[in-house]
Design a protein around this motif. Structure first.
Motif, PDB file in Angstrom:
ATOM      1  N   GLU A 433      40.515  25.912  46.730  1.00  0.00           N
ATOM      2  CA  GLU A 433      40.675  25.130  45.408  1.00  0.00           C
ATOM      3  C   GLU A 433      41.708  25.647  44.577  1.00  0.00           C
ATOM      4  OE1 GLU A 433      36.821  24.717  43.484  1.00  0.00           O
ATOM      5  OE2 GLU A 433      36.204  23.328  45.166  1.00  0.00           O
ATOM      6  N   GLU A 434      41.730  26.971  44.386  1.00  0.00           N
ATOM      7  CA  GLU A 434      42.504  27.714  43.469  1.00  0.00           C
ATOM      8  C   GLU A 434      43.792  27.875  43.964  1.00  0.00           C
ATOM      9  OE1 GLU A 434      41.622  28.937  40.448  1.00  0.00           O
ATOM     10  OE2 GLU A 434      39.523  28.315  40.953  1.00  0.00           O
ATOM     11  N   SER A 440      48.801  32.001  43.036  1.00  0.00           N
ATOM     12  CA  SER A 440      49.128  32.900  43.894  1.00  0.00           C
ATOM     13  C   SER A 440      48.249  33.310  44.578  1.00  0.00           C
ATOM     14  CB  SER A 440      49.975  34.185  43.181  1.00  0.00           C
ATOM     15  OG  SER A 440      48.807  34.788  42.420  1.00  0.00           O
ATOM     16  N   LEU A 441      48.359  33.901  45.774  1.00  0.00           N
ATOM     17  CA  LEU A 441      47.330  34.316  46.816  1.00  0.00           C
ATOM     18  C   LEU A 441      46.330  35.565  46.296  1.00  0.00           C
ATOM     19  CD1 LEU A 441      45.779  34.064  49.413  1.00  0.00           C
ATOM     20  CD2 LEU A 441      47.342  35.633  50.575  1.00  0.00           C
ATOM     21  N   ARG A 442      46.751  36.346  45.533  1.00  0.00           N
ATOM     22  CA  ARG A 442      46.170  37.446  44.850  1.00  0.00           C
ATOM     23  C   ARG A 442      45.298  36.756  43.754  1.00  0.00           C
ATOM     24  NH1 ARG A 442      46.837  42.818  44.677  1.00  0.00           N
ATOM     25  NH2 ARG A 442      48.730  42.580  45.681  1.00  0.00           N
ATOM     26  N   GLY A 443      45.746  35.871  43.074  1.00  0.00           N
ATOM     27  CA  GLY A 443      45.106  35.262  41.879  1.00  0.00           C
ATOM     28  C   GLY A 443      44.007  34.221  42.534  1.00  0.00           C
ATOM     29  N   ALA A 444      44.458  33.670  43.467  1.00  0.00           N
ATOM     30  CA  ALA A 444      43.253  32.702  44.055  1.00  0.00           C
ATOM     31  C   ALA A 444      42.177  33.359  44.657  1.00  0.00           C
ATOM     32  CB  ALA A 444      43.999  31.699  45.141  1.00  0.00           C
ATOM     33  N   VAL A 445      42.332  34.496  45.392  1.00  0.00           N
ATOM     34  CA  VAL A 445      41.375  35.203  45.847  1.00  0.00           C
ATOM     35  C   VAL A 445      40.453  35.837  44.767  1.00  0.00           C
ATOM     36  CG1 VAL A 445      40.647  37.573  47.110  1.00  0.00           C
ATOM     37  CG2 VAL A 445      42.409  36.153  47.782  1.00  0.00           C
ATOM     38  N   ALA A 446      40.962  36.316  43.584  1.00  0.00           N
ATOM     39  CA  ALA A 446      40.311  36.937  42.624  1.00  0.00           C
ATOM     40  C   ALA A 446      39.483  35.765  41.763  1.00  0.00           C
ATOM     41  CB  ALA A 446      41.059  37.533  41.669  1.00  0.00           C
ATOM     42  N   ALA A 447      40.201  34.453  41.573  1.00  0.00           N
ATOM     43  CA  ALA A 447      39.340  33.714  41.106  1.00  0.00           C
ATOM     44  C   ALA A 447      38.294  33.129  41.912  1.00  0.00           C
ATOM     45  CB  ALA A 447      40.376  32.274  40.511  1.00  0.00           C
ATOM     46  N   ALA A 452      32.639  31.914  42.573  1.00  0.00           N
ATOM     47  CA  ALA A 452      31.570  31.631  43.748  1.00  0.00           C
ATOM     48  C   ALA A 452      30.459  32.649  43.600  1.00  0.00           C
ATOM     49  CB  ALA A 452      32.144  31.966  45.293  1.00  0.00           C
ATOM     50  N   PHE A 453      30.749  33.753  42.694  1.00  0.00           N
ATOM     51  CA  PHE A 453      29.541  34.642  42.552  1.00  0.00           C
ATOM     52  C   PHE A 453      28.224  34.002  41.814  1.00  0.00           C
ATOM     53  CE2 PHE A 453      27.414  37.340  39.776  1.00  0.00           C
ATOM     54  CZ  PHE A 453      27.193  38.739  40.596  1.00  0.00           C
ATOM     55  N   SER A 454      28.461  33.406  41.116  1.00  0.00           N
ATOM     56  CA  SER A 454      27.265  32.979  40.196  1.00  0.00           C
ATOM     57  C   SER A 454      26.390  31.990  41.182  1.00  0.00           C
ATOM     58  CB  SER A 454      27.449  32.213  38.979  1.00  0.00           C
ATOM     59  OG  SER A 454      28.105  30.976  39.123  1.00  0.00           O
ATOM     60  N   THR A 455      27.062  31.235  41.968  1.00  0.00           N
ATOM     61  CA  THR A 455      26.372  30.129  42.918  1.00  0.00           C
ATOM     62  C   THR A 455      25.695  31.058  44.233  1.00  0.00           C
ATOM     63  OG1 THR A 455      27.967  28.573  42.715  1.00  0.00           O
ATOM     64  CG2 THR A 455      26.769  28.230  44.711  1.00  0.00           C
ATOM     65  N   ILE A 456      26.562  32.092  44.399  1.00  0.00           N
ATOM     66  CA  ILE A 456      26.080  33.005  45.741  1.00  0.00           C
ATOM     67  C   ILE A 456      24.737  33.619  45.025  1.00  0.00           C
ATOM     68  CG2 ILE A 456      26.517  34.880  47.277  1.00  0.00           C
ATOM     69  CD1 ILE A 456      29.460  33.738  47.353  1.00  0.00           C
ATOM     70  N   PHE A 457      24.979  34.271  44.004  1.00  0.00           N
ATOM     71  CA  PHE A 457      23.740  35.274  43.501  1.00  0.00           C
ATOM     72  C   PHE A 457      22.568  34.216  43.196  1.00  0.00           C
ATOM     73  CE2 PHE A 457      21.460  37.117  40.061  1.00  0.00           C
ATOM     74  CZ  PHE A 457      21.477  38.458  40.394  1.00  0.00           C
ATOM     75  N   ASP A 458      22.631  33.127  42.696  1.00  0.00           N
ATOM     76  CA  ASP A 458      21.449  32.337  42.437  1.00  0.00           C
ATOM     77  C   ASP A 458      20.926  31.749  43.728  1.00  0.00           C
ATOM     78  OD1 ASP A 458      21.957  32.525  39.643  1.00  0.00           O
ATOM     79  OD2 ASP A 458      23.178  30.822  39.611  1.00  0.00           O
ATOM     80  N   SER A 459      21.561  31.496  44.768  1.00  0.00           N
ATOM     81  CA  SER A 459      20.911  31.150  45.906  1.00  0.00           C
ATOM     82  C   SER A 459      20.225  32.281  46.722  1.00  0.00           C
ATOM     83  CB  SER A 459      21.956  30.390  46.879  1.00  0.00           C
ATOM     84  OG  SER A 459      22.796  31.470  47.373  1.00  0.00           O
TER      85      SER A 459
END
Length: 698
Positions: A433-434, A440-447, A452-459
């Motif tokens: 999506e980013e 940029s690829l670097r910015g997309a990976v960081a974003a 995704a962190f909050s979704t992964i952490f909550d699940s």
């Protein structure tokens, strides 16, 4: 590589190296080899023992411990292992072999469902105990007594541990068929021995049909010299004379009587011998009854004072029963035990389970890894590296905490694999999506990782809530599943957020990747889900009503044996003589065991069918529950000899345990939903939490 990435890399390498260290050695070494290597000052007698053990090993390769124990026999081995402190041990040979067994054991410990063996859940009869302290003391004493009793069977690494306030779980790996029933009898028997005085007017009271206060009528069968039997009745006191009971027994052994019949010869400790001497001195000419578990075994006339504290118990028992009785007399229980749940697994079935479990796990991992590699390409390869790391850490932690690997535990590992990949999918879709927004690829990976962190952490946290509840409220294999899932979820959180991010950061820092190609089969869609709300609402409630109505129609049949109580028997048979289910049902009906479910199972690996029989509605009585599986198996073997039935596993669940498991499952589900409700309410909003829980209930 900058300092931050280097530290992360070193940390991950150390974690993986530690995991491998905890797993080594994965498999157990040969016990006889370890026995030979560790022994010192070996002589001809020792070599003879080793040679005999090797010969027995050829005939029974899966019973190293019992083979070695049989080869040793009465040969003392403490001088070969002086580094083991055996001074206070009642059975030094068994103690030494158990120590060597632990040294030779691999780090991956298999449960009974994977290695074969017998398990019991026994319950104490606490009605004879007055308070909570007595119950706690009796439970601790029972654990130690059962451990000493089990040692006599030469079982390698038995597990005997309390469970709850009045129960004990016993696991005995590798028992042979002829020993299983003897082990069960020995475990259950209280061996409450009492020495009671016979009333002087016993014959007169029996003739008049009277029983005086404080006494009771006991009966025994007495064998005559001509082989005939005579029924003897005596009136004895209800209480032991001066409190003299089985706690005074120091040792007991089997001897032969005048007719060659087995008898039990016992010796009392100093305190018991002194009381016994006083009783026999003051009651010369009277009869002293020896009562075991409420049953009269003998009532000899006291001819004179017996200062030595020695005596004999005679009765109608065979040699095996005599040895069982001698064993339990040396290790008496304060209160009786009864088996309320048992599980029997043939070692052959355990090996098949290992093969099937490993094969299913490998297929599952390969399928998931293959999908990730094809769909996400380079990113999928990075996810697969994290997946392998996840499995290594998971197994390493399980080995370090001494977790026993079971089939449900393997299922937990496979489920963890899916969850680990699910986290990577969420990250990659965010990265996609980013990139679509022109970053940029670097910015997309960081974003992508940040979003995704909050979704992964909550699940993962909500899953941990359920898995931790399984650990604390589950028993046996269910707890094993909870342990595997808990460790796996924690490890997947680490590998998905730390390991994959480190690899991406390294590749981006070195400019090794310029783009991140991925397949995109399902394009962005705009579905008006709310438009389908009413039809979905009607369809879902129709399914709920129909399903619940059918469940009510089935009644108790909807519950499995785990919740209703009963026996589950798995039998192997000659594949050329498959018996029709109707004929099987007719045969089993002769036993009168109650409601029966019969079905064949197909083994995909061997293309063989096995017979699975479920008997439900078992009586609470111990005698009935103990013999149900034997009745069914004996009847089938008698009626269908060509089928050559052999027992693969027997699982017995008492009705009381079934009800408790059912209630525990309901409570665990409610606590899990409440935990999720609280977490989501604090993390987001209370309305979101209510909606999530209602969706789960729905």
């Amino acid at each position: 590589m900058n300092r931050n990435l280097s530290l992360k890399f070193i940390f991950i390498v150390l974690v993986v190296a530690w995991s491998f260290y905890e797993m080594y050695p994965p498999k157990s070494r040969d016990l006889i080899t370890v026995f030979t290597e560790r022994a010192v000052r070996q002589d001809d007698a020792f070599k003879k023992v080793v040679d005999q053990a090797r010969e027995l090993q050829k005939a029974n390769p899966d019973h190293s411990f019992s083979n070695l124990r049989q080869a040793i026999g009465d040969t003392p081995i403490t001088n070969y292992f002086p580094f083991f402190e055996t001074g206070g041990e009642q059975f030094p040979t068994t103690f030494i072999l158990n120590r060597l067994q632990r040294e030779s054991a691999g780090k991956i410990k298999l449960g009974l469902d994977l290695q074969g063996g017998t398990a019991f859940l026994v319950e104490m009869d606490t009605t004879k105990l007055s308070n909570t302290n007595d119950i706690t003391g009796a439970l601790s004493q029972a654990v130690e007594v059962l451990r000493r009793r089990v040692d006599r069977f030469g079982v390698a690494e038995p597990i005997i541990q309390p469970e709850g306030a009045d129960r004990i779980r016993i696991q005995l790996p590798g028992l042979s068929e002829d020993v299983k029933e003897s082990a069960k009898n020995t475990i259950q028997r209280a061996a409450f021995l009492e020495f009671r005085m016979v009333d002087p007017k016993s014959d007169e009271y029996i003739r008049d049909g009277e029983v005086p206060p404080g006494c009771e009528l006991l009966v025994r069968k007495e064998r005559q010299r001509n082989g005939s039997e005579r029924l003897e009745q005596v009136i004895v006191k209800k209480k032991a004379e001066r409190g003299l009971n089985g706690s005074a027994i120091k040792s007991a052994m089997v001897v032969r009587g005048n007719l060659g019949e087995p008898q039990i010869s016992f010796t009392m400790n100093s305190e018991g011998a002194a009381i016994f001497a006083e009783i026999t001195k003051e009651n010369i000419g009277r009869r002293l009854a020896i009562v075991l578990d409420g049953k009269l075994y003998s009532a000899p006339v006291i001819q004179g004072e017996i200062p030595t504290g020695n005596g004999q118990i005679t009765g109608q028992f065979d040699l095996r029963e005599a040895f069982e009785l001698a064993n339990v007399l040396e290790n008496p229980l304060k209160t009786p035990l009864r088996v309320i749940q048992s599980n029997d697994v043939d070692p052959g079935l355990g090996k098949d389970s290992i093969k099937s479990g490993v094969k299913a796990s490998l297929i599952g991992v390969a399928a998931v890894a293959g999908f990730m590699l094809v769909y996400y390409m380079l990113a999928g390869m990075i996810a697969n590296i994290a997946l392998i790391t996840n499995i290594i850490i998971l197994i390493g932690v399980m080995c370090s905490v001494g977790t026993t690997f079971t089939l449900p535990g393997i299922a937990g590992i496979v489920l963890t694999v899916g969850m680990a990949v699910d986290a990577n999918v969420l990250i990659y879709e965010r990265i996609r999506e980013e990139l679509a927004k022109g970053k940029s690829l670097r910015g997309a990976v960081a974003a992508g990782y940040d979003r995704a962190f909050s979704t992964i952490f909550d699940s993962h946290v909500t899953t941990l809530i359920s898995s931790i509840i399984l650990i604390f409220m589950g028993t046996g294999s269910v707890k094993g599943f909870g342990v595997a899932l808990t460790i796996g979820v924690a490890a997947s959180l680490f590998t998905a957020l730390v390991v994959t991010r480190l690899i991406f950061d390294f590749l981006l820092q070195r400019n090794l990747i310029k783009s991140l190609p991925m397949l995109h089969i399902i394009r962005t869609t705009k579905l008006d889900f709310m438009k389908l709300a009413k039809p979905a609402f009607v369809a879902s409630w129709l399914l709920i009503l129909i399903g619940n109505a059918y469940g009510l129609h089935r009644g108790k049949d909807v519950l499995g044996v785990e919740f209703s109580g009963g026996d589950t028997i798995t039998l192997a048979l000659d594949q050329n003589h498959i018996v029709d289910e109707k004929d099987l049902r007719t045969s089993i009906a002769k036993t009168g065991v109650g409601d029966v479910l019969i079905g064949y199972q197909q083994d995909v690996d061997k293309s063989e069918r096995s017979l699975r029989i479920t008997v439900r509605g078992i009586s609470e009585k111990a005698d009935a529950t103990a013999s149900t599986d034997e009745k069914v198996i004996t009847q089938l073997k008698a009626d269908f000899k060509d089928a050559n039935f052999t027992v693969r596993s027997v699982d017995h669940v008492g009705p009381t345990v079934g009800v408790e498991l059912r209630n525990t499952a309901i409570v665990a589900a409610l606590i899990a939903m409440f935990g999720i409700l609280v977490y989501v309410a604090f993390r987001y909003e209370f309305s979101f939490a209510v909606g999530a829980v209602i969706a789960i209930i729905h």
